[in-house]
Design a protein around this motif. Structure first.
Motif, mmCIF file in Angstrom:
data_model
loop_
_atom_site.group_PDB
_atom_site.id
_atom_site.type_symbol
_atom_site.label_atom_id
_atom_site.label_comp_id
_atom_site.label_asym_id
_atom_site.label_seq_id
_atom_site.Cartn_x
_atom_site.Cartn_y
_atom_site.Cartn_z
ATOM 1 N N ARG A 187 4.189 9.753 6.316
ATOM 2 C CA ARG A 187 5.382 9.611 5.484
ATOM 3 C C ARG A 187 6.472 8.969 6.322
ATOM 4 O O ARG A 187 6.764 9.420 7.417
ATOM 5 C CB ARG A 187 5.871 10.934 4.923
ATOM 6 C CG ARG A 187 7.180 10.757 4.141
ATOM 7 C CD ARG A 187 7.509 11.912 3.231
ATOM 8 N NE ARG A 187 6.651 11.956 2.066
ATOM 9 C CZ ARG A 187 6.793 11.183 0.987
ATOM 10 N NH1 ARG A 187 7.738 10.264 0.930
ATOM 11 N NH2 ARG A 187 5.979 11.311 -0.036
ATOM 12 N N GLU B 83 -2.184 1.665 8.099
ATOM 13 C CA GLU B 83 -1.052 0.917 7.526
ATOM 14 C C GLU B 83 0.234 1.227 8.274
ATOM 15 O O GLU B 83 1.063 0.331 8.510
ATOM 16 C CB GLU B 83 -0.893 1.263 6.049
ATOM 17 C CG GLU B 83 -2.006 0.722 5.169
ATOM 18 C CD GLU B 83 -1.986 1.315 3.770
ATOM 19 O OE1 GLU B 83 -2.432 0.617 2.835
ATOM 20 O OE2 GLU B 83 -1.541 2.483 3.596
ATOM 21 N N PHE C 175 8.484 6.600 1.917
ATOM 22 C CA PHE C 175 7.196 6.306 1.290
ATOM 23 C C PHE C 175 6.094 6.739 2.244
ATOM 24 O O PHE C 175 6.360 7.064 3.407
ATOM 25 C CB PHE C 175 7.060 4.824 0.927
ATOM 26 C CG PHE C 175 7.356 3.857 2.036
ATOM 27 C CD1 PHE C 175 6.369 3.481 2.936
ATOM 28 C CD2 PHE C 175 8.616 3.292 2.163
ATOM 29 C CE1 PHE C 175 6.632 2.574 3.954
ATOM 30 C CE2 PHE C 175 8.900 2.382 3.166
ATOM 31 C CZ PHE C 175 7.905 2.021 4.063
ATOM 32 N N THR C 176 4.855 6.793 1.744
ATOM 33 C CA THR C 176 3.727 7.163 2.592
ATOM 34 C C THR C 176 2.778 5.983 2.743
ATOM 35 O O THR C 176 2.698 5.112 1.879
ATOM 36 C CB THR C 176 2.952 8.374 2.027
ATOM 37 O OG1 THR C 176 2.342 8.001 0.794
ATOM 38 C CG2 THR C 176 3.869 9.570 1.817
ATOM 39 N N LEU C 177 2.068 5.995 3.871
ATOM 40 C CA LEU C 177 1.061 4.986 4.184
ATOM 41 C C LEU C 177 -0.135 5.672 4.838
ATOM 42 O O LEU C 177 -0.002 6.796 5.337
ATOM 43 C CB LEU C 177 1.614 3.953 5.175
ATOM 44 C CG LEU C 177 2.772 3.072 4.725
ATOM 45 C CD1 LEU C 177 3.306 2.259 5.901
ATOM 46 C CD2 LEU C 177 2.334 2.154 3.600
ATOM 47 N N SER C 178 -1.255 4.992 4.878
ATOM 48 C CA SER C 178 -2.371 5.496 5.669
ATOM 49 C C SER C 178 -2.010 5.327 7.148
ATOM 50 O O SER C 178 -1.073 4.592 7.495
ATOM 51 C CB SER C 178 -3.642 4.718 5.355
ATOM 52 O OG SER C 178 -3.548 3.401 5.871
ATOM 53 N N GLY D 5 0.783 -1.229 0.000
ATOM 54 C CA GLY D 5 0.000 0.000 0.000
ATOM 55 C C GLY D 5 0.813 1.276 0.000
ATOM 56 O O GLY D 5 0.250 2.376 0.036
ATOM 57 N N ALA D 6 2.144 1.174 -0.042
ATOM 58 C CA ALA D 6 2.993 2.370 0.016
ATOM 59 C C ALA D 6 2.815 3.226 -1.234
ATOM 60 O O ALA D 6 2.702 2.712 -2.338
ATOM 61 C CB ALA D 6 4.454 1.975 0.168
ATOM 62 N N ARG D 7 2.790 4.525 -1.033
ATOM 63 C CA ARG D 7 2.735 5.481 -2.141
ATOM 64 C C ARG D 7 3.978 6.356 -2.089
ATOM 65 O O ARG D 7 4.630 6.480 -1.063
ATOM 66 C CB ARG D 7 1.506 6.386 -2.012
ATOM 67 C CG ARG D 7 0.192 5.668 -2.135
ATOM 68 C CD ARG D 7 -0.941 6.670 -2.123
ATOM 69 N NE ARG D 7 -2.210 6.025 -1.895
ATOM 70 C CZ ARG D 7 -3.302 6.668 -1.542
ATOM 71 N NH1 ARG D 7 -3.270 7.972 -1.372
ATOM 72 N NH2 ARG D 7 -4.422 6.011 -1.356
ATOM 73 N N SER D 8 4.270 6.989 -3.208
ATOM 74 C CA SER D 8 5.407 7.923 -3.310
ATOM 75 C C SER D 8 6.708 7.309 -2.811
ATOM 76 O O SER D 8 7.489 7.968 -2.140
ATOM 77 C CB SER D 8 5.127 9.217 -2.541
ATOM 78 O OG SER D 8 3.953 9.825 -2.993
ATOM 79 N N ARG E 284 -2.581 10.210 6.821
ATOM 80 C CA ARG E 284 -1.437 9.862 5.969
ATOM 81 C C ARG E 284 -0.164 9.964 6.788
ATOM 82 O O ARG E 284 -0.030 10.831 7.642
ATOM 83 C CB ARG E 284 -1.304 10.787 4.754
ATOM 84 C CG ARG E 284 -2.356 10.639 3.703
ATOM 85 C CD ARG E 284 -2.546 9.237 3.186
ATOM 86 N NE ARG E 284 -1.406 8.656 2.532
ATOM 87 C CZ ARG E 284 -1.331 7.395 2.138
ATOM 88 N NH1 ARG E 284 -2.340 6.571 2.336
ATOM 89 N NH2 ARG E 284 -0.263 6.937 1.555
#
Length: 198
Positions: free
Chosen positions: A173, A83, A77-80, A56-59, A171
């Protein structure tokens, strides 16, 4: 609002090796400039640190910086929020999370500026930090330096410096920064040209 910023300043045992050649046929003796290795992926950097990059990691971004004193591995990376909490159950901090007493706004951009991000030392509100030690039973750590960056530990422990920054509702990071002894020979590709000063 919980967001996580993890910055790593420790060392993973499996990747710290003695000084040696970085580029085929070349050595470290004349390295004076900052050089960034090409082809560094978040998955590769996570493996060097003993951490995974969740699905689920973004960026997700990663880099590997080479200097004449020590090398630096970067992962972010970012997570909710949910997460991020689950991630820290898998990789719990060694000891307790600490909060900075003050931001250090004059910290020069050097590492995470490569990704257009602030250095974690420049942040205070919503920030917590500590060590994450995947696969190792680490002792709780405390440092008189509010960011623990006064010296660079290149020991055999599998600990990385972790900063958690609450930057937006739901969110997180995660920033990781790890220092390595010079000479990691297993970089995925040859080094790129030096990065211009920022």
């Amino acid at each position: 609002m919980i967001a996580a910023v993890l910055v790593v300043a420790g060392v993973a045992t499996g990747v710290v090796v003695g000084a040696g050649s970085l580029v085929k046929g070349g050595g470290r003796a004349g390295v004076e400039e900052v050089r960034w290795a090409e082809g560094i992926t978040p998955v590769w950097m996570g493996e060097q640190m003993g951490l995974d990059v969740p699905a689920g990691a973004r960026s997700a971004r990663a880099a590997y910086k080479v200097t004449s004193r020590f090398d630096t591995g970067l992962l972010t990376f970012t997570l909710s929020e949910a997460e991020a909490e689950a991630y820290f159950e898998k990789y719990p901090p060694s000891g307790r999370w600490l909060t900075p007493t003050a931001a250090q706004p004059d910290t020069p951009p050097s590492d995470f500026a490569r990704f257009g991000l602030p250095e974690p030392e420049t942040l205070k509100d919503g920030m917590r930090y500590g060590y994450v030690c995947p696969g190792a039973a680490a002792e709780p750590t405390a440092s008189p330096d509010p960011f623990g960056m006064g010296s660079y530990d290149v020991s055999d422990e599998k600990c990385v410096r972790a900063y958690v920054y609450e930057y937006a509702p739901d969110r997180a990071r995660l920033y990781f920064r790890t220092h390595f002894e010079p000479g990691v020979d297993s970089l995925p590709t040859p080094l790129s040209t030096p990065s211009p000063a920022r």
